[in-house]
Structures are given as C-alpha cells and as structure tokens.
Design an enzyme around this catalytic site. Structure first.
Site, PDB file in Angstrom:
ATOM      1  N   LYS A 183      -7.205  57.270-150.208  1.00 17.17           N
ATOM      2  CA  LYS A 183      -7.858  56.106-150.803  1.00 17.17           C
ATOM      3  C   LYS A 183      -8.133  55.089-149.706  1.00 17.17           C
ATOM      4  CE  LYS A 183      -6.910  52.078-153.811  1.00 17.17           C
ATOM      5  NZ  LYS A 183      -6.028  51.464-154.832  1.00 17.17           N
ATOM      6  N   LYS A 225      -8.025  39.948-159.390  1.00 15.08           N
ATOM      7  CA  LYS A 225      -6.592  39.755-159.170  1.00 15.08           C
ATOM      8  C   LYS A 225      -6.289  38.271-159.027  1.00 15.08           C
ATOM      9  CE  LYS A 225      -5.629  44.055-156.623  1.00 15.08           C
ATOM     10  NZ  LYS A 225      -4.624  44.602-157.543  1.00 15.08           N
ATOM     11  N   ARG A 243      -8.382  55.244-158.364  1.00 16.03           N
ATOM     12  CA  ARG A 243      -8.537  56.552-159.016  1.00 16.03           C
ATOM     13  C   ARG A 243     -10.009  56.936-159.158  1.00 16.03           C
ATOM     14  NH1 ARG A 243      -5.155  54.300-164.046  1.00 16.03           N
ATOM     15  NH2 ARG A 243      -4.335  53.084-162.308  1.00 16.03           N
TER      16      ARG A 243
HETATM   17  N1  BES Z   1      -4.413  48.568-154.989  1.00 13.50           N
HETATM   18  C1  BES Z   1      -3.818  48.330-156.242  1.00 13.50           C
HETATM   19  C2  BES Z   1      -2.365  48.772-156.312  1.00 13.50           C
HETATM   20  C3  BES Z   1      -1.402  48.044-155.409  1.00 13.50           C
HETATM   21  C4  BES Z   1      -0.665  46.989-155.898  1.00 13.50           C
HETATM   22  C5  BES Z   1      -1.194  48.472-154.120  1.00 13.50           C
HETATM   23  C6  BES Z   1       0.242  46.344-155.069  1.00 13.50           C
HETATM   24  C7  BES Z   1      -0.292  47.825-153.297  1.00 13.50           C
HETATM   25  C8  BES Z   1       0.433  46.765-153.780  1.00 13.50           C
HETATM   26  C9  BES Z   1      -4.591  49.087-157.324  1.00 13.50           C
HETATM   27  O1  BES Z   1      -5.940  49.251-157.102  1.00 13.50           O
HETATM   28  C10 BES Z   1      -4.441  48.305-158.583  1.00 13.50           C
HETATM   29  O2  BES Z   1      -4.931  47.216-158.624  1.00 13.50           O
HETATM   30  N2  BES Z   1      -3.789  48.885-159.583  1.00 13.50           N
HETATM   31  C11 BES Z   1      -3.585  48.243-160.817  1.00 13.50           C
HETATM   32  C12 BES Z   1      -3.839  49.252-161.907  1.00 13.50           C
HETATM   33  C13 BES Z   1      -3.894  48.659-163.296  1.00 13.50           C
HETATM   34  C14 BES Z   1      -5.130  47.794-163.442  1.00 13.50           C
HETATM   35  C15 BES Z   1      -3.896  49.778-164.293  1.00 13.50           C
HETATM   36  C16 BES Z   1      -2.146  47.749-160.862  1.00 13.50           C
HETATM   37  O3  BES Z   1      -1.272  48.437-160.364  1.00 13.50           O
HETATM   38  O4  BES Z   1      -1.931  46.654-161.367  1.00 13.50           O
HETATM   39 ZN    ZN Z   2      -6.554  49.209-155.142  1.00  8.61          ZN
HETATM   40 MN    MN Z   3      -7.073  47.584-157.799  1.00 11.62          MN
END
Ligand code: BES
Ligand code: ZN
Ligand code: MN
Length: 492
Positions: free
Chosen positions: A256, A268, A342
């Site tokens: 990724k 975010k 994903r």
């Molecule tokens: N890149 C983030 C995940 C992440 C979070 C990596 C903290 C490193 C540190 C990923 O793209 C993300 O935002 N995931 C979401 C998924 C949710 C929306 C289902 C998450 O984990 O909140």
């Molecule tokens: Zn991400």
């Molecule tokens: Mn994300």
C-alpha cells in the site's frame, strides 16, 4: 557508518572491550588494564560494574594508552541471540556518540562467533540511522560523531564476507526509512515511482510504471477512484526480479503506497494527521525488500507491486455512496473514503495475479487503526489463507525482530462486507473486528489456489520510541522480514 573487520587492533580514538557477568575482563582487556595502570579496573569498581548485559562503563583518557576512551560492555549471561547482538551494536554506537567519539576499535578477540559479530555490526549500522536532510541549522555538536567502527575478530575475511550481505540489507532498510520519513510534498506518487526506478533498475530489476491512462485501460476503477481527488496522478509500479529458476515459488510482494492519507471526503481529524505521510510504509517495505534481494543476488523469483496514490478531498474526489468497478470486475460501494488502502490494494493485487501468476503473495499495508487497538506497536498482524505459509513468515519475522501475530479469517467477516447495492462495501458494519473485515475485503481479490498473507503494519511502521536496531521514526518494518523469508525458503 564505516565498518571494518581486522585480525589486529588498528589505531583508533576509542577502544571497546567486554566483560563477563561478574565483571571479569578477557585476557586482552586485562592486558589493556595493565597498560593503563589499572584505570579501567578502577572505573569498573567506582561504578560497581557487574558485567550485566547492556551495562557500560567508560574510562576517560586513561594514561598509558593512546585511546581517549576505553569502554567496557557487559556480556551478562551470554545470551547471544540475534536481538541481543543487535542491541549490543546499538549500545556501542550510543555510548561512543555520547562521548563525541568519531572512530573506535571493538575487541571481539575473545571469540564471540562469526554470526554474532556481524549481527553486532548490523545493529550498530541500523541504530545509527537518522533522517536529518532538512535540519540545516542543527549545531554540529548535536550531530552524532561516530563515523567508523573496526571490529577485531578471529577470522576477518569470514566476518567481512558474512557482513557484506547484512550491509546490503541495511542499505535497503535505509532506503525504505528515507522514503517513509520523506515529506508528503516531496514524496508523492510520481516522485516515489521515479525513485523506485532509479534505485532498482541498476540492480537488474525490471521496473514498470503504469500511468493513470494505463490503469484506465486496464479498468482499475478502484485504485483510480482513490487517486482522483488529488492533483497528483496515481501510479502503479511493478518490480520484477528474476534471480531464480523455473520450478521455484513465484513470490509477490504487494504494498500500500498512500503517500498521504487525509481520509478524503470522510476526512480525518486534524490532530496527528501529519503522521499519514507514513501510509506508504507497506510500499516502502516492498521496495526495500526488492533492493535487498537483488543487491544480494538471491536466487529467487520475486515480483513487487505497489499502488501509489494520494488520498485527498477536492471537487473531484470520490464520495461515500460512489460505486466503483474494480479491475477484477467486482463492484464496490464506498461507504467511507478513509478506507482507501483496501481499494488501492484490490486493483494492485488483481493486476499482480493477472500479470505475474504468483504462487505466494504477501501484501503489506498500514491498513487499519484497529490493528493498533489489538496489537499495539509490538506486532504486525498476519492474516493468511495457509497455515504453513503463515508460519514461515512468523518464523522469518521472529529471526529479525519484526514480529507477526497470526489473526483469524472467518466467513462471518466476509459477510460483514456484503453490500445491498454492489458486490461489496468498503467497510464492515460497525467497529467490530475492523482489521479482519479489511483483510476479508482483500481476500475477495485473491484468486483460488493462491497462497496469500496480509500484513497489517499500521502499528509497527513508525517507531514512537527507540527500539533494537530501529531508532525512533520510520521503522521500515517488513524489509528484513521479507528478505529473510525468501532466504529461508530457497534453502528448503
Ligand atoms: N491509513 C489508515 C490506517 C492507519 C491508522 C494507519 C493509524 C496508521 C495509523 C487507513 O487508511 C484508515 O484510515 N483506516 C480507517 C478504516 C475505517 C474508515 C474503516 C481506520 O482505521 O480508521
Ligand atoms: Zn490509509
Ligand atoms: Mn484512510
């Protein structure tokens, strides 16, 4: 850091010697103590030095020798595991830098053993990593001083040979750390792709960069949806290393590479959003592993694929509610634009299988915050459809201090991503098992019969404190693990 191995003690500013548990010096150390008229022994006594593992005492400017410092390191209970050896290397670097030493001799003439000697050197190199290219005003006396270490060993030629490979892996780790540390205004899909080409082509790796147009033709509606909100075009880069023979495993690493993850329209919160520059750590690990394997000339066939995008909110950004058609033909209802990794991997995985026919795939991704809730910063999660494969990866990780913890797959989590309007949705129902529903999403893009492991490295990609061989900052988790895994399986 310059590393050398010699049979004899070279001239140097400082000397590092060792003591056994209890504080007993080896013969060469005893001789040195005599030369210093007992200064080393007195320093050991004054600080109640017990020779415990990690314990250090330093005699400053001892008379009778040319050294500005003689450091004594404790060996403790002689547990010379890889981790202990690497830690020893880190301790040596820390103690010498603290005293402004620029070069030193490390006396392993007592016979630590070939493998351990080179692991100490590796620990010294890896722990000395620093990303300081933008620190233009850092005072010189704040910068680390140590430039070279010379190890006195029984068989210098053998040690040099054994360390040569480790050094190449360390260089690959440094490349991955540089990429992860780089600012997102400098490292974006196109610049990332160019660096990959510049770094890997000279090593005999065939590097191919797919542009947005190329990906449109291939029908990569999933990856391209994430990329479309950014002014910077997404790229997909493939790296093909053909070092092996026909009847070996066909291994693929898929990463990724979200060069910055704002969350998109499902934006975010502001706090710590800067950390999302490391959302490309999976791709960086793939690039690092490819570099390590190719520069070492490992006899294996390995392909790397990275999906590079920037996830931005804009007038052209994808939206919650959008329905995407992936390259596989499967459709995806977007319910959260922050579950973008994903979507990128879906097309990267599919393309990888169509183009390269791998027997084994490892994907690496900073995929979910939920994995940090589950495993903190100590383990990456591994989701795998084959127990033997999973075990091989866990074993490789353990050997290099990049630990994996196996997590379950379950049909219930596959059902959780069914959508009423499309083939699937990009998030599960609620907050339950967030890492597992993400893994099951990826699983829908794995063809039957392909052995697949998904490593969720969100918790380990960035070190929030100094760790063994990993200074605070970009860890490059996965480079050593993948390198080790390939090494292990080709000797099977
Ligand atoms: N890149 C983030 C995940 C992440 C979070 C990596 C903290 C490193 C540190 C990923 O793209 C993300 O935002 N995931 C979401 C998924 C949710 C929306 C289902 C998450 O984990 O909140
Ligand atoms: Zn991400
Ligand atoms: Mn994300």
């Amino acid at each position: 850091m310059k590393i050398s191995f010699d049979a004899k003690t070279a001239k140097a500013q400082a000397m590092v010697i060792f003591a056994e548990e209890g504080g007993k010096l080896f013969p060469s150390g005893k001789a040195l103590d005599k030369k210093t008229k007992g200064a080393i022994g007195r320093a050991m006594k004054a600080e109640n030095f017990q020779g415990k593992a990690g314990q250090v005492v330093v005699a400053t400017a001892p008379s009778g020798v040319s050294y500005s410092h003689v450091a004594v390191l404790g060996l403790g209970k002689k547990d010379f595991s890889a981790a202990t050896c690497e830690k020893m290397g880190g301790n040596i670097v820390a103690c010498l830098n603290a005293r402004k030493v620029t070069n030193a001799v490390v006396d392993f003439s007592f016979g630590l053993g070939l493998e351990s000697e080179s692991l100490v050197a590796l620990g010294a190199v890896l722990s000395s990593y620093r990303f300081d290219k933008y620190r233009t005003k850092e005072p010189k006396d704040k910068k680390p001083t140590l430039k070279s270490l010379s190890f006195v060993v029984a068989d210098a030629a053998a040690a040099r040979k054994s360390f040569a490979d480790l050094r190449k892996t360390a260089d690959a780790v440094f490349l991955a750390r540089d990429l992860i540390s780089e600012a997102p205004n400098v490292l974006y899909p196109e610049s990332f792709a160019n660096i990959i080409k510049a770094e890997l082509s000279p090593l005999g790796i065939e590097v191919n960069i797919l542009s947005r147009k190329d990906m449109e033709k291939l029908g990569m509606g999933s990856l391209l949806a994430v990329a479309q909100g950014s002014d910077r075009e997404g790229k997909l880069v493939t790296m093909h290393y053909k070092g092996g023979t026909k009847n070996q495993r066909n291994i693929a690493f898929v990463g990724k590479g979200v060069t910055f993850d704002t969350g998109g329209i499902s934006i975010k919160p502001a706090a710590s959003m800067d950390e999302m520059k490391f959302d490309m750590a999976g791709a960086a690990a793939v690039v690092g592993a490819m570099k390590s394997l190719a520069s070492r000339g490992v006899a294996a066939n390995v392909v790397g694929v990275v999906g590079l995008v920037e996830n931005m909110p804009s007038g052209n950004a994808y939206r919650p509610g959008d329905i995407l058609t992936s390259m596989s033909g499967q459709t995806i209802e977007v319910l959260n634009t922050d579950a973008e990794g994903r979507l990128v991997l879906a097309d990267a995985l599919w393309y990888c299988q169509e183009k390269f026919n791998p027997t084994h795939i490892v994907d690496l991704a900073t995929l979910t915050g939920a994995v940090i809730i589950a495993l903190g910063h100590e383990y990456a999660a591994v989701f795998c459809n084959d127990n033997d494969f999973s075990e091989e990866l866990v074993t490789a990780g353990l050997a290099v201090g990049e630990e994996l913890w196996p997590m379950p797959l379950n049909d219930a989590w596959d059902k959780a991503i069914d959508s009423p309007v499309a083939d699937m949705k990009n998030i599960g129902g609620g907050r339950d098992a967030g890492s597992a529903t993400a893994a099951h999403f990826l699983k829908r893009f794995i063809k039957n019969g392909v052995k697949w492991a998904h490593l969720d490295i969100a918790g380990v990609a960035w070190a929030y404190k100094d760790r063994i061989s990993v200074p605070k900052g970009a860890a490059a988790f996965g480079v050593r693990l993948l390198d080790r895994y390939v090494n292990d399986i080709i000797s099977k």
